[in-house]
Design a protein around this motif. Sequence first.
Motif, mmCIF file in Angstrom:
data_model
loop_
_atom_site.group_PDB
_atom_site.id
_atom_site.type_symbol
_atom_site.label_atom_id
_atom_site.label_comp_id
_atom_site.label_asym_id
_atom_site.label_seq_id
_atom_site.Cartn_x
_atom_site.Cartn_y
_atom_site.Cartn_z
ATOM 1 N N ASP A 180 0.861 -1.189 0.000
ATOM 2 C CA ASP A 180 0.000 0.000 0.000
ATOM 3 C C ASP A 180 0.895 1.237 0.000
ATOM 4 O OD1 ASP A 180 -2.214 1.954 1.176
ATOM 5 O OD2 ASP A 180 -3.267 0.131 0.581
ATOM 6 N N ASP A 181 0.416 2.306 0.567
ATOM 7 C CA ASP A 181 1.119 3.589 0.572
ATOM 8 C C ASP A 181 2.518 3.448 1.204
ATOM 9 O OD1 ASP A 181 1.429 6.293 0.213
ATOM 10 O OD2 ASP A 181 -0.433 6.842 1.205
ATOM 11 N N LYS B 253 -3.739 -0.504 -6.772
ATOM 12 C CA LYS B 253 -4.776 0.170 -5.972
ATOM 13 C C LYS B 253 -4.564 1.663 -6.181
ATOM 14 C CE LYS B 253 -6.072 1.006 -1.142
ATOM 15 N NZ LYS B 253 -5.907 0.539 0.253
ATOM 16 N N ASP C 149 -5.735 5.468 -5.350
ATOM 17 C CA ASP C 149 -6.419 6.222 -4.297
ATOM 18 C C ASP C 149 -6.863 7.607 -4.792
ATOM 19 O OD1 ASP C 149 -7.378 6.584 -1.711
ATOM 20 O OD2 ASP C 149 -5.556 5.830 -0.771
ATOM 21 N N TRP D 128 -13.482 5.621 -2.313
ATOM 22 C CA TRP D 128 -14.296 5.570 -1.089
ATOM 23 C C TRP D 128 -15.801 5.745 -1.328
ATOM 24 C CZ3 TRP D 128 -11.055 10.362 -0.606
ATOM 25 C CH2 TRP D 128 -9.699 10.054 -0.550
ATOM 26 N N ARG E 266 -13.946 0.864 -4.149
ATOM 27 C CA ARG E 266 -14.306 1.006 -2.749
ATOM 28 C C ARG E 266 -15.667 1.661 -2.656
ATOM 29 N NH1 ARG E 266 -10.066 1.735 0.931
ATOM 30 N NH2 ARG E 266 -11.560 2.905 2.185
ATOM 31 N N ASP F 39 -12.568 4.364 5.221
ATOM 32 C CA ASP F 39 -11.667 3.288 5.682
ATOM 33 C C ASP F 39 -12.234 2.483 6.853
ATOM 34 O OD1 ASP F 39 -10.016 4.255 3.776
ATOM 35 O OD2 ASP F 39 -8.360 4.764 5.127
HETATM 36 C C1 GLA Z 1 -6.597 5.844 2.057
HETATM 37 C C2 GLA Z 1 -7.130 4.489 1.643
HETATM 38 C C3 GLA Z 1 -6.552 3.421 2.559
HETATM 39 C C4 GLA Z 1 -5.032 3.447 2.470
HETATM 40 C C5 GLA Z 1 -4.515 4.819 2.814
HETATM 41 C C6 GLA Z 1 -3.023 4.951 2.549
HETATM 42 O O1 GLA Z 1 -7.047 6.222 3.319
HETATM 43 O O2 GLA Z 1 -8.534 4.475 1.700
HETATM 44 O O3 GLA Z 1 -7.047 2.138 2.215
HETATM 45 O O4 GLA Z 1 -4.638 3.069 1.168
HETATM 46 O O5 GLA Z 1 -5.167 5.825 2.050
HETATM 47 O O6 GLA Z 1 -2.533 6.227 2.846
#
Ligand code: GLA
Length: 418
Positions: A80-81, A155, A157, A191, A208, A212
């Motif tokens: 991820d990030d 993924k 964002d 989101w 999504r 979160d």
């Molecule tokens: C957002 C995404 C999370 C994650 C964070 C990483 O909040 O919704 O799932 O990837 O960024 O910074």
Amino acid sequence: MYVCISMKKSIIILAFLAIAGMPANVSAQKWEGLAETPQMGWNSWNKFGHNISEELIRQQADAMVESGLVDAGYIYLNMDDCWHGDRDADGFVQPNTETFPSGIKALADYVHSKGMKLGIYSDAGRKTCAGRTGSFGHEYQDAIQYARWGIDYLKYDWCSSENINPRGAYALMRDALRAAGRPILFSMCEWGSNKPWEWAAEIGHSWRTTGDITARFAGDPRQRGWGQTVLSIIDQNAPLRKYAGPGHWNDPDMLEVGNGMTVNEDRAHFTMWCMMAAPLILGNDLSKMSAETCAIILNRDVIAIDQDKLGVQGLRFKTENDIEYWFKPLVNGEWAFCILNRSEEPADLEINWQDFNLTDDEVSHLSTSFDQITYTVTDLWNKPAKKARTVTTKKNISVTVPGHDVILYRLTPQTGRK
Ligand code: GLA
């Protein structure tokens, strides 16, 4: 001849498009065939947040194989990030050289050698949610870089996205991934802010649907949109079932199994994600799993409900106070039936199958027809002893559903009608 003239015309138009760039409404297709059933894997964010490194990813890769997760279908290992460094002089994004000293290509080779696929993370804005290098203005370059590295999953964002058109931004990255030439599953992460379920089936493989998740089952979500609970996510995701299907799934966020909820809550969370045909992306430390966590995420009968080829998200048929009755149609006339207990108190229930004659008018158009069909009932969490009598839908069943837990049955039609 007319045909020849129109062919000539189209060649001219194609040449023009190649030179001028494609207009917004003519674009590439997404990579097909990558998520005919919801994708399964692991992602670093829920457990490790900013603290990721190539060492961690290799360690999780090893654990994923050794624990049997890869055999069970969890094949994507997703960073991820916070893997990012800066862009080089030509604008190509580079990993953080302190935490990923061997580079992403070497990591991808390692993950591939273990029979898995490697996922990466970026953002449609200039910065990711943790303030790292985003893809804005570099979409094609980033897609080329991922393809060169051997990446299999992106993924994408939605932080720092002010003034960006969501549909355009995600379609742009889809086109870039397609042009880069390597099949890469495209997991959209905006989101649910712009109702992607209404427009993204031809853009991403999943989107999504909520803010979160946290490792909390119930209670108030911490802020609007963020700090969601398992129950608050179920409530937002449930009404969207008609938008999901093979190749394009509602994504109610990654799993929190093994991250601090009770075993009952973890089991209910995992089961409901399977009932909702959600991507199953684990979010725990795979190198330190309890026997209970393993038993949940490795239950192949339950995974099979999620991965059923019909690809229909389950429906919440009936709610009685804190008790919910869910059905998910499966291939060959089978059904998954789940009772979710939202309260902390156990519930003693009598199941009269004749109360559950339903037709899924919205998606599959299939009917349970308990008045005409007898089903064999298989309990997927509490396997009966080998010699136990076969349970069928001919008779009512009495069950106790523990607090914050579920009962999950697979219903198989007996041949011949009643
Ligand atoms: C957002 C995404 C999370 C994650 C964070 C990483 O909040 O919704 O799932 O990837 O960024 O910074």
